[in-house]
Design a protein around this motif. Sequence first.
Motif, PDB file in Angstrom:
ATOM      1  N   GLU A 161       0.815  -1.219   0.000  1.00  0.00           N
ATOM      2  CA  GLU A 161       0.000   0.000   0.000  1.00  0.00           C
ATOM      3  C   GLU A 161       0.848   1.268   0.000  1.00  0.00           C
ATOM      4  O   GLU A 161       0.312   2.374   0.001  1.00  0.00           O
ATOM      5  CB  GLU A 161      -0.951  -0.008   1.194  1.00  0.00           C
ATOM      6  CG  GLU A 161      -2.020  -1.083   1.108  1.00  0.00           C
ATOM      7  CD  GLU A 161      -3.024  -1.006   2.244  1.00  0.00           C
ATOM      8  OE1 GLU A 161      -3.191   0.095   2.813  1.00  0.00           O
ATOM      9  OE2 GLU A 161      -3.623  -2.041   2.567  1.00  0.00           O
ATOM     10  N   HIS A 164       2.443   3.843  -4.059  1.00  0.00           N
ATOM     11  CA  HIS A 164       2.108   5.073  -4.767  1.00  0.00           C
ATOM     12  C   HIS A 164       2.975   6.250  -4.328  1.00  0.00           C
ATOM     13  O   HIS A 164       2.804   7.354  -4.847  1.00  0.00           O
ATOM     14  CB  HIS A 164       0.623   5.400  -4.578  1.00  0.00           C
ATOM     15  CG  HIS A 164      -0.275   4.615  -5.486  1.00  0.00           C
ATOM     16  ND1 HIS A 164      -1.069   5.200  -6.449  1.00  0.00           N
ATOM     17  CD2 HIS A 164      -0.474   3.290  -5.622  1.00  0.00           C
ATOM     18  CE1 HIS A 164      -1.724   4.265  -7.104  1.00  0.00           C
ATOM     19  NE2 HIS A 164      -1.377   3.094  -6.620  1.00  0.00           N
ATOM     20  N   VAL A 178      -2.091   9.860  -7.661  1.00  0.00           N
ATOM     21  CA  VAL A 178      -3.489   9.432  -7.668  1.00  0.00           C
ATOM     22  C   VAL A 178      -3.929   9.338  -9.118  1.00  0.00           C
ATOM     23  O   VAL A 178      -3.978  10.360  -9.812  1.00  0.00           O
ATOM     24  CB  VAL A 178      -4.385  10.418  -6.899  1.00  0.00           C
ATOM     25  CG1 VAL A 178      -5.847   9.957  -6.934  1.00  0.00           C
ATOM     26  CG2 VAL A 178      -3.914  10.572  -5.458  1.00  0.00           C
ATOM     27  N   GLU A 330      -6.618   0.879  -8.709  1.00  0.00           N
ATOM     28  CA  GLU A 330      -6.100   2.185  -8.311  1.00  0.00           C
ATOM     29  C   GLU A 330      -6.815   3.355  -8.980  1.00  0.00           C
ATOM     30  O   GLU A 330      -6.823   4.459  -8.436  1.00  0.00           O
ATOM     31  CB  GLU A 330      -4.604   2.267  -8.611  1.00  0.00           C
ATOM     32  CG  GLU A 330      -4.257   2.169 -10.089  1.00  0.00           C
ATOM     33  CD  GLU A 330      -2.771   2.304 -10.359  1.00  0.00           C
ATOM     34  OE1 GLU A 330      -2.407   2.421 -11.546  1.00  0.00           O
ATOM     35  OE2 GLU A 330      -1.989   2.312  -9.404  1.00  0.00           O
ATOM     36  N   ARG A 333      -9.834   3.569  -6.656  1.00  0.00           N
ATOM     37  CA  ARG A 333      -9.618   3.404  -5.223  1.00  0.00           C
ATOM     38  C   ARG A 333      -9.596   4.774  -4.549  1.00  0.00           C
ATOM     39  O   ARG A 333      -9.089   5.757  -5.111  1.00  0.00           O
ATOM     40  CB  ARG A 333      -8.310   2.674  -4.948  1.00  0.00           C
ATOM     41  CG  ARG A 333      -8.167   2.176  -3.500  1.00  0.00           C
ATOM     42  CD  ARG A 333      -6.850   1.460  -3.295  1.00  0.00           C
ATOM     43  NE  ARG A 333      -6.660   0.406  -4.285  1.00  0.00           N
ATOM     44  CZ  ARG A 333      -5.511  -0.220  -4.484  1.00  0.00           C
ATOM     45  NH1 ARG A 333      -4.447   0.117  -3.776  1.00  0.00           N
ATOM     46  NH2 ARG A 333      -5.410  -1.169  -5.399  1.00  0.00           N
ATOM     47  N   LEU A 338      -4.891   5.271  -1.021  1.00  0.00           N
ATOM     48  CA  LEU A 338      -3.696   5.336  -1.864  1.00  0.00           C
ATOM     49  C   LEU A 338      -2.568   6.096  -1.185  1.00  0.00           C
ATOM     50  O   LEU A 338      -1.395   5.716  -1.298  1.00  0.00           O
ATOM     51  CB  LEU A 338      -4.028   6.015  -3.199  1.00  0.00           C
ATOM     52  CG  LEU A 338      -4.999   5.311  -4.142  1.00  0.00           C
ATOM     53  CD1 LEU A 338      -5.345   6.227  -5.310  1.00  0.00           C
ATOM     54  CD2 LEU A 338      -4.411   4.002  -4.660  1.00  0.00           C
ATOM     55  N   CYS A 339      -2.901   7.187  -0.495  1.00  0.00           N
ATOM     56  CA  CYS A 339      -1.880   8.127  -0.017  1.00  0.00           C
ATOM     57  C   CYS A 339      -1.803   8.278   1.501  1.00  0.00           C
ATOM     58  O   CYS A 339      -0.924   8.971   1.995  1.00  0.00           O
ATOM     59  CB  CYS A 339      -2.102   9.499  -0.659  1.00  0.00           C
ATOM     60  SG  CYS A 339      -1.901   9.490  -2.452  1.00  0.00           S
TER      61      CYS A 339
END
Length: 424
Positions: A161, A164, A178, A330, A333, A338-339
């Motif tokens: 995870e 990114h 993103v 992604e 998502r 993601l971040c």
Amino acid sequence: MTKSRMFRLSLLLGSIFMIIFIIVFWDNGGTANSYFHTPLSRPVSPYKPVEQHTEPPDEETAYLSDVDEFLDMFLNASTPHNSNLNQKTEQPPPVGSSRVVVASYEENVRGYDWTSHDTKVSLDQEILQEARKQTLRQFCANSSFTFPTKQRSFDDIPNKELDHLIVDDRHGIIYCYVPKVACTNWKRVMIVLSESLSERKHGTPYRDPLQIPREDVHNSSTHLTFNKFWRRYGKFSRHLMKIKLKKYTKFLFVRDPFVRLISAFRSKFLLENDEFYRSFSVPILRRYSNRTNLPTSVSEAFSAGMIPSFPQFIQYLLDSQTESEKPFNEHWRQVYRLCHPCQIEYDFVGKLETLNEDAAQLLQLLHVDTLLQFPPSYRNKTASSWEEDWFAKIPLAWRQQLYKLYEADFVLFGYPKPEHLLQD
């Protein structure tokens, strides 16, 4: 203690030090990892006073602090050599790009607008940026606002995870990309800054972001991400991540969550894409259209008009079976997944809706605006005003469920709740 025992002890300590040195500092990717930068100085928030902490650190914090100080001291000792390297390689590219983007069906569907805009950073932009970060901090600290994974620590985040988070060690920058938020061009910028990819023709690092082929931009081997730290640094990985998160400048770009979904659907389902056809279109059509004999290729499916509808795509997102089989792709998502904005304190939060202004402001703050320009405006035409048309055939109950699914992204990044879509 005999001389032989002293010699063996010295040899052992020396070997241990060299092993640690090689693991921590050797970069087998060709980029010096000894660029530990201090993050940009942050303006004092006009919304919240700076808190003064006087409590003594616990033993673990004190130990980690000592390690950080040692690393800083060691790295600073090699600064002259690294400075010369930077002076040699960081030369500004020619102003502007000669690349001409030819209009095509794909460009039209993706919604690109390659017009250029002159922008200057204003005081209002700085205040707006601080307000965005304050909103993020406020809701991450608000115990009454909850969503999945909010309470976990950075150490609890699985390695995959963290894929990114792209790292540029040359300039001390971390970018969380993103999809469907101008990430192609921001990845291009990161490639130019980190010099992680060379032109095939000349063998020299790219200097113009738009010259980098799209397929190379999205090749996972091109970028150094946090997830790759495990293969490179082993058990030291997590601690090195924390050091870089502390010292590097971190940024991400977001957009209205519902508009991002529309953009993802247009890009991945309305364009011929074999991978997405097999992985997503086929399951959606089988599950919600009761089709069994589907074409084997995306071109045959398009010729037969077998393309998932937007309502079917939304139904797929809301179906509990979807996430039980595998995590969201992604491209749809949630940004918080993601971040990890409540585990990572970002120094800059950009938005696609103000991309040109934010890009200019960010490059200036990173002190790289003389090295490159953000590619001419990637302004996706999937505008917020389209929401009513796209969601017209989506049942009200589905819209309300969809909002709950993406509510954290709306709230954390200051997007207003789309009341016009959630009420009769």
